[in-house]
Motif scaffolding. Structure first.
Motif, short mmCIF file in Angstrom:
data_model
loop_
_atom_site.label_atom_id
_atom_site.label_comp_id
_atom_site.label_asym_id
_atom_site.label_seq_id
_atom_site.Cartn_x
_atom_site.Cartn_y
_atom_site.Cartn_z
N ALA A 136 0.85 -1.19 0.00
CA ALA A 136 0.00 0.00 0.00
C ALA A 136 0.88 1.24 0.00
O ALA A 136 2.07 1.18 0.35
N ALA A 137 0.30 2.36 -0.37
CA ALA A 137 1.05 3.61 -0.48
C ALA A 137 1.69 4.02 0.85
O ALA A 137 2.74 4.67 0.86
N ASP A 138 1.10 3.61 1.97
CA ASP A 138 1.64 4.01 3.27
C ASP A 138 2.66 3.02 3.84
O ASP A 138 3.14 3.20 4.95
N GLU A 139 3.02 1.98 3.07
CA GLU A 139 4.03 1.03 3.51
C GLU A 139 5.37 1.45 2.92
O GLU A 139 5.45 1.88 1.77
N ASP A 140 6.43 1.28 3.71
CA ASP A 140 7.77 1.60 3.25
C ASP A 140 8.25 0.48 2.35
O ASP A 140 8.46 -0.64 2.82
N GLY A 141 8.37 0.76 1.07
CA GLY A 141 8.82 -0.30 0.18
C GLY A 141 8.74 0.07 -1.28
O GLY A 141 8.38 1.19 -1.65
#
Length: 164
Positions: A136-141
């Motif tokens: 998801a956009a809010d995950e660091d990756g």
């Protein structure tokens, strides 16, 4: 720096994670080695793991990462709740999602089974793709398309992401 190289079976998690760890001077582990023997037997029989089966394994993954200042682990981490479980046990984690169309990976898995006898067969791919929740956009990756990137290029792209 703690990194989880994630994706479905056959996407190259172990190869890319090992290469990334080497390139960055970090310790490497394969989360498959943290599975209980009964879970490996279950997957070898083509029976997908349930969440109940996965929670203790994900906790072992988080414990392994948390015990190191810098490390890379290859772990399917298919669902957001699985990734959240790892992050909850570790703190800051960067995810590298190796993605490819299922047909591409089915061929890779068949080839790996013939060459290496790996426990994860083609039968698991349907359930893994059904379970997979992309980052998801809010995950660091970062998500890398391994149908167009060879392992060396995927390592380079992941390493570049670690520097940004």
């Amino acid at each position: 720096m703690r990194v989880v190289v994630m994706g479905v079976t056959g996407c190259g998690k172990s190869t890319v994670a090992r290469g990334l760890a080497q390139a960055r001077g970090l310790e490497f582990a394969d989360a498959d080695d943290l599975h209980r023997a009964d879970a490996v037997a279950q997957m070898a029989a083509g029976v997908p793991l349930t969440d109940h089966d996965r929670w203790p394994w994900l906790d072992r993954v988080a414990e392994w990462l948390a015990a190191r200042d810098g490390a890379v682990i290859a772990c399917s981490a298919l669902r957001r709740v699985y990734r959240d479980r790892i992050v909850a046990g570790v703190g800051e984690v960067t995810f590298v999602h190796l993605a490819a169309p299922q047909a591409v990976l089915e061929e890779r898995v068949r080839r790996r089974l013939a060459e290496e006898g790996h426990f994860a067969g083609v039968a698991l791919l349907d359930s893994q793709y059904a379970t997979l929740e992309p980052l998801a956009a809010d995950e660091d990756g970062v998500t890398l398309d391994v149908s167009v990137l060879d392992p060396a290029a995927a390592v380079a792209a992941a390493s570049a992401r670690m520097e940004s």
